[in-house]
Design a protein around this motif. Structure first.
Motif, PDB file in Angstrom:
ATOM      1  N   GLN A  85      47.003 -24.873  14.776  1.00  0.00           N
ATOM      2  CA  GLN A  85      47.867 -25.703  15.611  1.00  0.00           C
ATOM      3  C   GLN A  85      48.925 -24.791  16.226  1.00  0.00           C
ATOM      4  N   PRO A  86      49.026 -24.761  17.559  1.00  0.00           N
ATOM      5  CA  PRO A  86      50.045 -23.905  18.166  1.00  0.00           C
ATOM      6  C   PRO A  86      51.444 -24.357  17.739  1.00  0.00           C
ATOM      7  N   VAL A  87      52.358 -23.394  17.696  1.00  0.00           N
ATOM      8  CA  VAL A  87      53.729 -23.698  17.283  1.00  0.00           C
ATOM      9  C   VAL A  87      54.674 -23.329  18.424  1.00  0.00           C
ATOM     10  N   ALA A  88      55.559 -24.270  18.769  1.00  0.00           N
ATOM     11  CA  ALA A  88      56.585 -24.005  19.771  1.00  0.00           C
ATOM     12  C   ALA A  88      57.896 -23.788  19.043  1.00  0.00           C
ATOM     13  N   VAL A  89      58.452 -22.581  19.173  1.00  0.00           N
ATOM     14  CA  VAL A  89      59.737 -22.297  18.539  1.00  0.00           C
ATOM     15  C   VAL A  89      60.838 -22.560  19.563  1.00  0.00           C
ATOM     16  N   GLU A  90      61.760 -23.410  19.200  1.00  0.00           N
ATOM     17  CA  GLU A  90      62.914 -23.700  20.061  1.00  0.00           C
ATOM     18  C   GLU A  90      64.138 -23.096  19.407  1.00  0.00           C
ATOM     19  N   PHE A  91      64.792 -22.189  20.095  1.00  0.00           N
ATOM     20  CA  PHE A  91      66.019 -21.605  19.557  1.00  0.00           C
ATOM     21  C   PHE A  91      67.197 -22.330  20.206  1.00  0.00           C
ATOM     22  N   GLN A  92      67.822 -23.204  19.451  1.00  0.00           N
ATOM     23  CA  GLN A  92      68.847 -24.076  19.993  1.00  0.00           C
ATOM     24  C   GLN A  92      70.231 -23.527  19.682  1.00  0.00           C
ATOM     25  N   CYS A  93      70.925 -23.120  20.725  1.00  0.00           N
ATOM     26  CA  CYS A  93      72.258 -22.553  20.517  1.00  0.00           C
ATOM     27  C   CYS A  93      73.344 -23.495  21.025  1.00  0.00           C
ATOM     28  N   SER A  94      73.024 -24.318  22.032  1.00  0.00           N
ATOM     29  CA  SER A  94      74.023 -25.210  22.617  1.00  0.00           C
ATOM     30  C   SER A  94      73.849 -26.614  22.027  1.00  0.00           C
ATOM     31  N   PRO A  95      74.837 -27.485  22.213  1.00  0.00           N
ATOM     32  CA  PRO A  95      74.703 -28.856  21.685  1.00  0.00           C
ATOM     33  C   PRO A  95      73.550 -29.581  22.368  1.00  0.00           C
ATOM     34  N   LEU A  96      72.910 -30.468  21.655  1.00  0.00           N
ATOM     35  CA  LEU A  96      71.790 -31.207  22.235  1.00  0.00           C
ATOM     36  C   LEU A  96      71.823 -32.644  21.707  1.00  0.00           C
ATOM     37  N   ALA A  97      71.753 -33.610  22.637  1.00  0.00           N
ATOM     38  CA  ALA A  97      71.826 -35.024  22.254  1.00  0.00           C
ATOM     39  C   ALA A  97      70.579 -35.427  21.474  1.00  0.00           C
ATOM     40  N   LEU A  98      70.764 -36.412  20.617  1.00  0.00           N
ATOM     41  CA  LEU A  98      69.660 -36.922  19.804  1.00  0.00           C
ATOM     42  C   LEU A  98      68.446 -37.300  20.659  1.00  0.00           C
ATOM     43  N   GLU A  99      68.692 -37.975  21.775  1.00  0.00           N
ATOM     44  CA  GLU A  99      67.596 -38.425  22.649  1.00  0.00           C
ATOM     45  C   GLU A  99      66.813 -37.224  23.173  1.00  0.00           C
ATOM     46  N   ALA A 100      67.531 -36.160  23.516  1.00  0.00           N
ATOM     47  CA  ALA A 100      66.861 -34.976  24.052  1.00  0.00           C
ATOM     48  C   ALA A 100      65.986 -34.321  22.979  1.00  0.00           C
ATOM     49  N   VAL A 101      66.489 -34.276  21.742  1.00  0.00           N
ATOM     50  CA  VAL A 101      65.690 -33.702  20.656  1.00  0.00           C
ATOM     51  C   VAL A 101      64.435 -34.546  20.461  1.00  0.00           C
ATOM     52  N   ALA A 102      64.618 -35.865  20.454  1.00  0.00           N
ATOM     53  CA  ALA A 102      63.491 -36.776  20.233  1.00  0.00           C
ATOM     54  C   ALA A 102      62.466 -36.640  21.358  1.00  0.00           C
ATOM     55  N   GLN A 103      62.968 -36.531  22.576  1.00  0.00           N
ATOM     56  CA  GLN A 103      62.074 -36.441  23.738  1.00  0.00           C
ATOM     57  C   GLN A 103      61.268 -35.134  23.711  1.00  0.00           C
ATOM     58  N   ARG A 104      61.933 -34.025  23.412  1.00  0.00           N
ATOM     59  CA  ARG A 104      61.217 -32.749  23.366  1.00  0.00           C
ATOM     60  C   ARG A 104      60.204 -32.721  22.228  1.00  0.00           C
ATOM     61  N   THR A 105      60.611 -33.279  21.100  1.00  0.00           N
ATOM     62  CA  THR A 105      59.705 -33.318  19.955  1.00  0.00           C
ATOM     63  C   THR A 105      58.469 -34.150  20.295  1.00  0.00           C
TER      64      THR A 105
END
Ligand SMILES: [Zn+2]
Length: 365
Positions: free
Chosen positions: A101-121
């Motif tokens: 299964q390919p893996v997407a690594v997200e390196f999150q340094c700035s603030p991110l809203a819950l909705e944005a995390v849910a949407q990307r996931t």
């Protein structure tokens, strides 16, 4: 971004020159090469560009971290920088072409809203890609809290429910693992620095449980909290007033030192106290369905959660419920019946902290 396009070829900013015209691999608009003293070379859209593919504003931490992460995860599978996924309008910071299964690594340094995390996931899941969130410095400084756990915690076999951080200065992974909450809702867990992929696979054992709760201090603390009108305690006390009880006078049978998954809001103990008041409101029989309804309402009252973006926690409430009922049966307050439970006697509440103290001094001295 670290990678741009020239005649359908991807070029790394490290080997790019200022004479060539580069384009964004996602939207194909022109991008400019930046090479400063402080920041490793990178490409950026022109100011007026509107790129439809989300990407984080480039900081030195983000730029360095992406390269370090690609190197760190290379033993796992072929790792490439900034894979564009046009169908979901996303750009994975690091892509690991893992066979299973390919893996997407997200390196999150700035603030991110819950909705944005849910949407990307959700975007990654739609493509059958496993998203792995690594958090930067601003997150690592924070104390453990629900906002962090809700957005970014995931369950990994060797680490339990965990948060992954990337330390750019030391080029190493920091794992906060086996995340829990104690009975009064304080978050805790183990922490380990991981220098390479093999160590990451090994994982860590869960940390030792926190010391037992100080029942005495807690009752005093709650009494003072209520005098100060602490809003969350007040909400719970208001419910207890309706059954004629005071929070600081809760029956000893409801006390617990158990920890829970970190979804329990203000903690298991307050939930048990509310349940202890509601279960004995005068009915001689309590059905299974009634217990379930009360249990969910009490969970809401103490600010409990059913899931985070990346994990479910349905079982947490069920096991808290089973344990409480077992304790009440063992203490001879309830007896099993055909429909559920029969009330034998209500547990003894103390009027308040002072009353509890008076009764317990006799035992102690
Ligand atoms: Zn673009």
């Amino acid at each position: 971004m670290l990678v741009a396009e020239v005649q359908r070829q991807l070029v790394d900013a490290r080997v790019a020159d200022r004479q060539t015209a580069y384009h964004c691999p996602a939207c194909h608009a022109p991008v400019r090469l930046h090479r400063g003293r402080q920041v490793p070379p990178y490409f950026a859209h022109l100011p007026q560009a509107t790129c439809g593919v989300s990407s984080e504003g480039e900081t030195p931490e983000h730029l360095r971290g992406k390269r370090q992460l690609a190197a760190f995860f290379r033993p796992w599978g072929p790792a490439t920088l900034e894979r564009v996924l046009p169908t979901i309008h996303q750009r994975a910071d690091v892509w690991i072409g893992h066979q299973a299964q390919p893996v997407a690594v997200e390196f999150q340094c700035s603030p991110l809203a819950l909705e944005a995390v849910a949407q990307r996931t959700a975007g990654y899941r739609q493509l059958g890609v496993y998203p792995l969130w690594l958090l930067g410095h601003r997150y690592r400084r924070q104390r453990l809290n629900w906002r962090l756990i809700e957005r970014f915690a995931s369950w990994l076999p060797q680490w339990g429910l965990c948060l992954l951080f990337w330390d750019v200065r030391r080029a190493c992974l920091v794992v906060r693992h086996h995340l829990r909450q104690d009975a009064v809702g304080r978050y805790w867990g183990g922490q380990r620095r991981v220098g390479n992929w093999t160590q990451f696979l090994l994982g860590a054992t869960p940390p030792m449980a926190r010391p037992v709760l100080d029942d005495h201090r807690l009752r005093l603390q709650w009494t003072r909290g209520l005098q100060r009108q602490a809003p969350q305690l007040r909400l719970i006390q208001e419910q207890l007033y309706l059954t004629g009880h005071h929070l600081a006078g809760f029956p000893d049978v409801l006390a617990t030192t158990q920890s829970t998954a970190p979804v329990f809001g203000q903690g298991l103990l307050l939930w048990r106290i509310v349940m202890g008041a509601w279960l004995f409101r005068g009915r001689p029989e309590i059905t299974v369905a009634e217990v379930r309804t009360l249990s969910r309402r009490a969970y809401e009252l103490v600010g409990g959660h059913a899931h985070g973006v990346r994990f479910q926690a349905d079982h947490v409430l069920t096991s808290a419920q089973d344990q409480l009922l077992a304790d009440l049966v063992a203490g001879r307050y309830l007896a099993l019946s055909a429909q559920g439970w029969r009330v034998r006697q209500a547990p003894r509440w103390f009027r308040d902290y002072a009353d509890w103290l008076k009764n317990h001094e006799k035992i102690k001295f």
